[in-house]
Design an enzyme around this catalytic site. Structure first.
Site, short mmCIF file in Angstrom:
data_model
loop_
_atom_site.label_atom_id
_atom_site.label_comp_id
_atom_site.label_asym_id
_atom_site.label_seq_id
_atom_site.Cartn_x
_atom_site.Cartn_y
_atom_site.Cartn_z
N GLU B 41 0.84 -1.20 0.00
CA GLU B 41 0.00 0.00 0.00
C GLU B 41 0.88 1.26 0.00
OE1 GLU B 41 -2.29 0.22 3.62
OE2 GLU B 41 -3.66 1.75 2.83
N LYS B 111 -9.30 1.83 -2.30
CA LYS B 111 -9.55 1.41 -0.92
C LYS B 111 -10.93 1.89 -0.50
CE LYS B 111 -7.22 1.23 3.58
NZ LYS B 111 -5.95 1.55 4.26
N CYS B 147 -5.39 -3.19 2.53
CA CYS B 147 -5.34 -3.20 4.01
C CYS B 147 -6.73 -3.40 4.65
CB CYS B 147 -4.64 -1.94 4.50
SG CYS B 147 -3.82 -2.17 6.10
N SER B 187 0.62 -1.90 7.36
CA SER B 187 -0.01 -2.28 8.62
C SER B 187 1.03 -2.27 9.73
CB SER B 187 -0.62 -3.67 8.46
OG SER B 187 -1.11 -4.14 9.69
N LEU B 299 22.51 7.40 31.60
CA LEU B 299 22.50 6.09 32.26
C LEU B 299 22.39 6.31 33.76
CD1 LEU B 299 25.33 4.25 30.28
CD2 LEU B 299 22.86 4.13 29.91
N SER B 300 21.29 5.84 34.32
CA SER B 300 21.05 6.09 35.75
C SER B 300 21.40 4.87 36.59
CB SER B 300 19.59 6.44 35.96
OG SER B 300 18.78 5.30 35.71
N GLY B 302 19.41 2.40 36.34
CA GLY B 302 18.08 1.80 36.47
C GLY B 302 17.74 0.92 35.27
N SER B 305 16.90 2.90 31.56
CA SER B 305 18.03 3.36 30.74
C SER B 305 18.91 2.18 30.33
CB SER B 305 18.84 4.42 31.48
OG SER B 305 19.32 3.95 32.71
N ASN B 381 12.73 18.61 39.98
CA ASN B 381 12.64 18.82 38.54
C ASN B 381 13.92 19.44 37.98
OD1 ASN B 381 10.09 17.75 38.16
ND2 ASN B 381 9.06 19.72 38.43
N THR B 405 14.31 7.93 27.93
CA THR B 405 14.34 6.55 28.42
C THR B 405 13.13 6.16 29.27
OG1 THR B 405 15.58 7.21 30.36
CG2 THR B 405 16.86 6.52 28.45
N LYS B 520 2.01 16.91 29.87
CA LYS B 520 3.39 16.45 29.72
C LYS B 520 3.52 15.62 28.44
CE LYS B 520 4.67 16.24 34.59
NZ LYS B 520 5.17 15.39 35.68
#
Lengths: 552, 552
Positions: B41, B111, B147, B187, B299-300, B302, B305, B381, B405, B520
């Site tokens: 498609e 379509k 589709c 798809s 890179l924390s 955790g 990440s 923050n 991340t 956010k």
């Protein structure tokens, strides 16, 4: 015919609040013994509820409130916009105007033409109606339409493969007289939109020979500003009643004697003033609906932040607006003075926070990793992002809405820093071209001189390095803005734009910048829409694309 | 019947590039003397071109390339997806499959069912076709569908008010035999999507008694990952051919003898592995199409990440991935060690930049304005935003794509900082629930132990203040994720979710957080979609709303 127009300001998803608005309008109808009370499109849910409409429970709650409204009614009919269940295959709901009296539904107008362009996603949610809805009230034959249904009787009709209302009216033209068309709308404002409505509807009323009652909602939701300005127009295309712009207005009108309860008809408003009012209203409503009653913004001494500060003061009151003046070694003394003078003139609290210590701190933190690399746009972006962080800190600490101050011309070409000057809860003027920024600012100063004159005459600059001016890399704004309008609003190709007399290199460079900076706009705050094509919800471009410029 | 399947990876808007892909597939068809060459498609434009389709010039260029493709053809027919002009009222274009040979168009399948939900906006652009397209090739009666047209023969049909293909087939069922249905698709992948396709199409082939050739594109564009996995299925619902996942695959197939050129049919893949591959592929493609060949991330120590770093290394190669370890006084020694061990195991360059000096510098800059106010979320923050700034600085300086991340569970409830950990060009795992983050990470370690074991067992924490853990305010992730899935993916109401056995207060609190944090997500980077309902383009919620929680 005696009509109460309920030009109200519903809150999306707050059924209880919206119910009260409807109830108040209906009470007024009872008081004045009206023939009909009319409320806008989707007043029960607020418009646009977007994907809340995909939630079964949300829809059921709306249906429940439809019943409560119907239960209010006595002998005077009410017409109100809402959603209605579709129990067959297809989309789950209709966008409807429900007509009720004596606790019963008399009939329903289902919206037939569902706008699918720009900010509108109505085909995402609604099954279209298939035939026009006529009703006789107070001995008048009335056609009830919902927003786009009416536009479709004019030249907008070409947008739709099927147009049952137009078909019906054209067939019927000489047989059955329609006295009055009622249109309930949730029609957003943009520059010259009222003039556009007036012209198009004037042609339609004359062609189809009916009077028109146009009932729009008022309010603002995210990007969209609903201007109200409901009106009554005769079958000669003459405006005979005009409700307020940007204000709730529940008013009474006798279409036979055109008695104005409290309004004098003034169509001679200034379009610049109207755009300013739209911005103030859009910001105020956004604050109200997101629980902010004050704002903070960075004041650079430039025209964009000056205009935004004026808007903020009119939206929240000077006491609730706070300015941060975050000067760096690259900012001129004049910029600082102008920002201070503006603050004084506007009577807002402004705080100076020099960013040099933070710039040094970042330089030190990055010294090792950047060793051997020259200074470049990285360090310029850092200044903008330091300011973004300081502003967000103040926003967080004092609970004030951070306003992003970029204009549309900058947003278009990417002269803006992600997480820097683009940080904010709302981008107040990012649908206003730079030339219009000046125009609106001039209009403000014509009322009361608040923006220092120097702000108008100095060369635009982000002041991120010595001697930096916007026009180093950009064409003058009067050329840039024209190219942008042709490319963004009229979707013209490079060759078409050049054919209007612009330089090929300039056009190509501008278009290239617009295309390349899609990623910044994707993460920009919501933009108050005041033109026919704003960045954001109504303009959906891929980021991961690589078109040849001549192909777009 | 001898078919060449052109499972290619077109680039949105790059007609020239896409033309070459089509040309190569057609050449292969000529080489093997196929009966038909089939491409996906909208292969001419790439999918989805979104509002580029509103540009007349863009459409005209596509039409031009249609002609160029038709001009390629000799005696072997080609079927390829593109757009076609609608010269009547309505939307300006159709979404079509064009069948051509000997430099002529033999026919066009338009379509008919245009998906309008989730990430799909097809009613925004396309006029629907009105009748099915049948053609005889190599003595087979063939139905050509695009589709959604095929999905509409199954239970998805209820989504559409009209379903002409189903109507035609149901009427025709016993009269005219259809040997083969061809479906050309764009798809997108999500978790279990292949299984879903297989099940639904298996029911359809059995019900309507035709073989099915399913040709999907491969690639990734912004949020969407196209997995390819084109296949041939018999009228008994049995899979007989399966092309590659996440790879271009131009392959040859004889439907009569089902000779596999190079593939053995392996349907027994691990869904976790597939999700990991999807994420790697999605990131790689995003980099390729936005001109990044490397990435940077924080890179924390955790799990989020760590997983993102693994994905980045597989997408770009370890040499092109850079980690920043930006420890604060609140980060544990263990976190630092784990981040370093991960870097070592992945063989990536990681740089330690302590953020304490910057934290102090901000505190000093804000000391006056914050005088008399206590420390609160503002300072937390700020730490996240200092990291965001450092990461963006490195991204800017070295031209590396910054990867955000955060996972989906955090994004949902707003445990993330705008312009802080949300900063980035792409949010790699922000459609992966926390539980699935662990699951995929475990799968990675089962192949090769790269993520330190301690990362799996320590309590999740943003480490923005002493003793902060996610589960202070959130329910355990195994409960949170289940509530989120019910609310987001299944659009269940609070009462419905409670009826599954969850605590009322917990459910209410979670839903409240999801609703409150819409702002956010509006400014989040694009998210690789791997579930049925990702945040972003396919989930459109208002910010300025105030629903009662029980109403949604």
């Amino acid at each position: 015919m005696k009509i109460v127009i309920g030009q109200v300001n519903p809150i999306i998803g707050n059924f209880e609040y919206n119910f009260k608005l409807i109830q108040d309008a209906y009470k007024k109808g009872l008081e004045v013994n009206a023939d009909l009370v009319v409320l806008p499109e989707m007043v029960v849910t607020g418009y646009p509820p977007k994907d809340l409409l995909e939630r079964d429970n949300f829809c059921k709650r709306a249906f429940k409130y439809n019943e409560l409204i119907v239960d209010l009614t006595k002998d005077i009919p009410i017409l109100f916009g809402s959603i209605q269940e579709n129990d067959k295959v297809g989309r789950k709901i209709y966008n409807v105007g429900i007509l009720a009296k004596n606790r019963k539904i008399i009939g329903c107008a289902r919206k037939i033409l569902l706008p699918y362009y720009d900010v509108f996603d109505e085909t995402r949610y609604f099954e279209p109606g298939d035939s026009p809805f006529f009703i006789n009230i107070a001995n008048k034959n009335i056609l009830i339409t919902i927003c786009e249904d009416l536009w479709g009787l004019g030249k907008e009709g070409y947008l739709y493969g099927k147009n049952p209302i137009k078909d019906a009216l054209c067939k019927n033209k000489d047989k059955q007289k329609i006295d009055l068309a009622i249109n309930i709308s949730a029609s957003p404002y943009h520059y010259m939109k009222f003039n556009q409505r007036k012209e198009i509807f004037s042609n339609i009323t004359k062609e189809f020979k009916f009077d028109l009652l146009y009932v729009n909602c008022v309010g603002a939701n995210d990007e969209l500003i609903f201007d109200g300005a409901s009106f009554f127009m005769t079958s000669m295309g003459e405006l005979r009643y005009l409700a307020s712009f940007f204000e709730e207005d529940i008013s009474y009108l006798d279409t036979d004697i055109i008695s104005f309860e409290s309004h004098s008809l003034n169509e001679n408003f200034d379009v610049t003033e109207l755009m300013y009012k739209a911005l103030v209203f859009g910001l105020k409503e956004y604050g109200k609906k997101t629980n902010f009653n004050g704002a903070v913004l960075g004041l650079s001494g430039g025209i964009d932040s000056s205009l935004t500060a004026c808007i903020a003061c009119d939206a929240f009151g000077s006491d609730n607006v706070m300015g941060l003046i975050m000067n760096s070694p690259y900012n001129s003394k004049e910029s600082l003075e102008d920002a201070l003078e503006l603050s004084k003139n506007l009577n807002i609290r402004s705080v100076i926070i020099p960013i040099e210590p933070l710039m040094k701190s970042y330089d030190e933190s990055l010294a090792d990793i950047f060793k051997g690399y020259k200074k470049d746009v990285t360090e310029e972006n850092l200044q903008a992002r330091i300011r973004g962080n300081l502003l967000m800190a103040v926003s967080n600490k004092f609970g004030k809405l951070l306003l992003s101050t970029g204009n549309k011309s900058e947003m278009a070409v990417g002269y803006t820093t992600l997480y820097g000057d683009l940080a904010g809860g709302l981008a107040v003027i990012s649908d206003v071209y730079k030339e219009d920024v000046y125009k609106i600012a001039r209009w403000i100063n014509s009322k009361k001189k608040v923006i220092p004159e120097r702000v108008f005459i100095k060369k635009p600059s982000a002041e991120l390095r010595p001697g930096q001016y916007d026009q180093e890399k950009l064409p003058p704004y009067e050329i840039l803005d024209k190219i942008l309008k042709l490319f963004i609003e009229e979707a013209k190709s490079i060759n078409e734009i050049i054919s209007y007399g612009f330089d090929r290199n300039t056009v190509t460079e501008v278009v290239s910048m617009v295309i390349k900076n899609e990623y910044k706009r994707r993460q920009a705050p919501p933009t108050l829409k005041v033109t026919g094509k704003a960045f954001g919800y109504g303009r959906r471009y891929p980021i991961a694309m690589r078109p040849k410029l001549e192909d777009i």
